[in-house]
Design a protein around this motif. Structure first.
Motif, PDB file in Angstrom:
ATOM      1  N   ARG A 103     112.253   4.170  20.566  1.00  0.00           N
ATOM      2  CA  ARG A 103     113.532   3.482  20.634  1.00  0.00           C
ATOM      3  C   ARG A 103     113.852   2.999  22.048  1.00  0.00           C
ATOM      4  NH1 ARG A 103     112.490   4.346  15.870  1.00  0.00           N
ATOM      5  NH2 ARG A 103     113.947   5.100  14.289  1.00  0.00           N
ATOM      6  N   ASP A 121     114.955   0.735  25.044  1.00  0.00           N
ATOM      7  CA  ASP A 121     116.084  -0.197  25.082  1.00  0.00           C
ATOM      8  C   ASP A 121     115.611  -1.644  25.102  1.00  0.00           C
ATOM      9  OD1 ASP A 121     117.811   1.913  25.121  1.00  0.00           O
ATOM     10  OD2 ASP A 121     118.040   1.932  27.291  1.00  0.00           O
ATOM     11  N   THR A 144     116.662   5.384   8.313  1.00  0.00           N
ATOM     12  CA  THR A 144     116.361   6.782   8.607  1.00  0.00           C
ATOM     13  C   THR A 144     115.779   7.427   7.364  1.00  0.00           C
ATOM     14  OG1 THR A 144     118.428   7.691   7.830  1.00  0.00           O
ATOM     15  CG2 THR A 144     118.399   6.809  10.073  1.00  0.00           C
ATOM     16  N   ASN A 158     112.059   8.319  14.261  1.00  0.00           N
ATOM     17  CA  ASN A 158     112.723   8.404  15.546  1.00  0.00           C
ATOM     18  C   ASN A 158     112.085   9.524  16.367  1.00  0.00           C
ATOM     19  OD1 ASN A 158     114.500   9.296  17.609  1.00  0.00           O
ATOM     20  ND2 ASN A 158     116.117   8.079  16.665  1.00  0.00           N
ATOM     21  N   ILE A 188     114.518  -5.683  18.911  1.00  0.00           N
ATOM     22  CA  ILE A 188     114.678  -5.086  20.230  1.00  0.00           C
ATOM     23  C   ILE A 188     114.467  -6.186  21.269  1.00  0.00           C
ATOM     24  CG2 ILE A 188     112.937  -3.502  19.227  1.00  0.00           C
ATOM     25  CD1 ILE A 188     112.426  -2.659  22.127  1.00  0.00           C
ATOM     26  N   THR A 222     118.238   4.829  25.459  1.00  0.00           N
ATOM     27  CA  THR A 222     117.204   5.727  25.963  1.00  0.00           C
ATOM     28  C   THR A 222     116.964   5.569  27.450  1.00  0.00           C
ATOM     29  OG1 THR A 222     115.479   4.117  25.484  1.00  0.00           O
ATOM     30  CG2 THR A 222     116.016   5.701  23.765  1.00  0.00           C
ATOM     31  N   MET A 281     118.654   0.535  11.763  1.00  0.00           N
ATOM     32  CA  MET A 281     117.332   1.135  11.630  1.00  0.00           C
ATOM     33  C   MET A 281     117.320   2.207  10.535  1.00  0.00           C
ATOM     34  SD  MET A 281     114.850   1.319  14.801  1.00  0.00           S
ATOM     35  CE  MET A 281     114.099  -0.281  14.512  1.00  0.00           C
ATOM     36  N   LYS A 326     122.355   6.427  21.498  1.00  0.00           N
ATOM     37  CA  LYS A 326     121.549   5.276  21.071  1.00  0.00           C
ATOM     38  C   LYS A 326     121.003   4.468  22.250  1.00  0.00           C
ATOM     39  CE  LYS A 326     122.772   5.827  16.711  1.00  0.00           C
ATOM     40  NZ  LYS A 326     121.829   6.500  15.810  1.00  0.00           N
ATOM     41  N   ILE A 359     108.822   1.354  19.313  1.00  0.00           N
ATOM     42  CA  ILE A 359     109.945   1.440  18.382  1.00  0.00           C
ATOM     43  C   ILE A 359     110.258   2.900  18.092  1.00  0.00           C
ATOM     44  CG2 ILE A 359     110.758   0.867  16.075  1.00  0.00           C
ATOM     45  CD1 ILE A 359     109.046  -1.621  16.203  1.00  0.00           C
ATOM     46  N   ARG A 360     109.229   3.684  17.884  1.00  0.00           N
ATOM     47  CA  ARG A 360     109.446   5.114  17.689  1.00  0.00           C
ATOM     48  C   ARG A 360     110.251   5.699  18.839  1.00  0.00           C
ATOM     49  NH1 ARG A 360     104.918   5.469  14.191  1.00  0.00           N
ATOM     50  NH2 ARG A 360     104.842   7.625  13.519  1.00  0.00           N
TER      51      ARG A 360
END
Lengths: 330, 330
Positions: A117, A119, B3, B48, A140, A59, B1, A57, A114-115
């Motif tokens: 993700r 940090d 899914t 994601n 975020i 990136t 988030m 979780k 957001i896609r």
DNA sequence: CTGAAAGCGCTTACAG
DNA sequence: CTGAAAGCGCTTACAG
């Protein structure tokens, strides 16, 4: 591309074991570790960042968004300098940056991030209240640099634009200029509005010595300096100095005066704001107010990193002190 | 988030079905599709990217590396302008860019990009042969811009530096200058070497009319222009023009001449190369050779995208024509 | 049109 | 010190 599984098979151990030596978490008998390391090298193994991101979780990516009206932007002497600092500081901390620019203040670049993700996020410039609200509800962490709007509950880093303009006016006044014209960028932006207010305040505080010349309000580019300077010259009450709310504008003004055969600063003085790289190389070298662009970028990533470590968003406002740089144009 | 699984549960369908409507691949009954779309909106679903990248083997990211000796670099007026074009063009195609800079010509930024499994790479500037070999064996498609070394089997985009310098010399000669000094960036870089060669060739072709003044070889920054101009002025055989192999150097020279009270171009002419943004705003406005930086960036991503679609690396060399821009410094 | 299953390449408890 | 298993969030044939 070799995977953890491939090298596990070659060495004759489980994926778990390979994973441990790759990541450095957990223990492993020295000689099997050596074998694994060797295989990794031979098979040219490189961890798949996406697989890792999926499970951890994290990136290791921080997104940078520059909202601005006009291109070009990455190369912009003001924002570019901030970007340089951001790039350096993130790299130092082992993070990667993903940069997106957007001329409209829309959310779809935010959606991209957001896609991915990311940090955390660093947002520059034309960040409106609406945009900030949007980012706040994405949960975020982000920090703002030179944001247009101030929204409480956020961490942002700005220059003390009011004070800088105040100091600039004082500089001009102390040099003995009597009538000062003002060419401004769009007043919707917090920074230009504060510069304008700070400047006016200084003039009021010294009402006896100096008066305000024509004010021209335009865009933030060189063209504004060009058209602004031209119109200033047409007033009856010719100014002996002009303050431009950024260096680009000042450079435009400089050019107009030069082409008209006016001597700067003898016939008219010019002062800018920002201290972009080229301001030291104009003719004459531009007197300006330095904004610590490097510090802005550096602090932004440091603050963001702190938030990422502590797992919670702070709200801190950092106001950097500007500094008058007297050169030859005043 | 949220899914895909969450929304599947809410709507009462399988993950597969949700996946189909999210990605748009595969069919779905209109009203279940509507329900899924609604749930997606309500639950604020954002795909994601990492999960998707894992299975599709496409990341939609293209990495950009700028190898350069000195900071700052993103904001550099030459590379920054190329970056702007890259950012615009990649965005248009739905790709994201990840930018890394490296002052040493090392491979670890490359390693970072491999971890991220970027679809392709664009490498700028100081790309040595060793580096190119390294990237070739990673099997990730890349295109080079203004690379230092030429390696066959690669796709690269450069400016025709030889021709540009040749044309510059012709411009100077046609203006009647007799002794031309030359201030150069490091000759190890292909572009500076070619500029130097092109310039010499032109002078040789017109041997009767003109002669070469002092040559000063330094770095690629403004300081080189400053020290170079100073030393040129100390020769017995004073030049009446100086050609700088880039605009930054020319700007340094301009400053020296100005501070010494010399009039440009009356006392000495100055010509640059690159046509960076600020060259039009120097005093006097700088005569230079324009490099199509925007085109370089745009073509680079187009070529790269073609390679990605066709699934194979091309090897094409694109040499962009430069153009002399006569302004007021000659 | 829709679902179950396998798999992308990793990490992380949990046993042993 | 090491392995088996489950799971991260998706996509992609394959059946039905």
């Amino acid at each position: 591309m070799a995977t953890i599984k491939d090298i596990a098979k070659v060495v004759g151990v489980s994926k778990s074991t390979v994973s441990r030596v790759v990541s450095g978490h957990g223990s492993c008998k020295p000689d099997t570790k050596a074998k694994i390391l060797k295989a990794m090298r031979e098979m040219n193994y490189t961890p798949n960042h996406h697989a890792r991101a999926m499970v951890t979780k994290k990136t290791g990516i921080i997104g940078v968004i520059i909202y601005r009206k006009h291109m070009p932007i990455i190369s912009h002497p003001y924002y570019g300098a901030i970007l340089d600092a951001i790039a350096t500081e993130t790299r130092k901390a082992g993070y990667s940056i993903m940069i997106m620019t957007d001329d409209e203040a829309t959310m779809d670049v935010g959606d991209q991030f957001i896609r991915h993700r990311v940090d955390g996020l660093i947002l520059l410039s034309r960040v409106t209240e609406e945009l900030i609200n949007y980012y706040q509800q994405t949960s975020i962490p982000f920090v703002l640099i030179n944001n247009t709007a101030i929204v409480k509950g956020t961490t942002y880093i700005v220059n003390d634009d009011y004070q800088g303009a105040y100091d600039a006016a004082i500089h001009l006044i102390s040099k003995g200029y009597k009538t000062i014209a003002y060419i401004s960028g769009p007043l919707e932006h917090r920074s230009y509005r504060l510069r304008w207010e700070g400047f006016q305040a200084a003039l009021q505080d010294h009402g006896a010595a100096v008066k305000m010349g024509l004010t021209y309000i335009g865009d933030s580019g060189v063209e504004t300096g060009i058209t602004g300077a031209a119109s200033i010259l047409q007033t009856n009450d010719k100014p002996d100095a002009v303050f431009a709310s950024n260096d680009m504008i000042a450079i435009g003004a400089l050019q107009v005066f030069h082409s008209l055969g006016l001597q700067v600063p003898r016939d008219i003085a010019v002062m800018g704001f920002d201290d972009i790289y080229f301001s030291q190389y104009t003719t004459p070298a531009l007197t300006t107010v330095a904004v610590d662009k490097k510090q802005m970028g550096t602090l932004a990533v440091q603050k963001l990193l702190t938030m990422l470590e502590s797992q919670r968003t702070e709200n801190e406002s950092i106001i950097l002190p500007p500094r008058v740089i007297a050169r030859d144009s005043t």
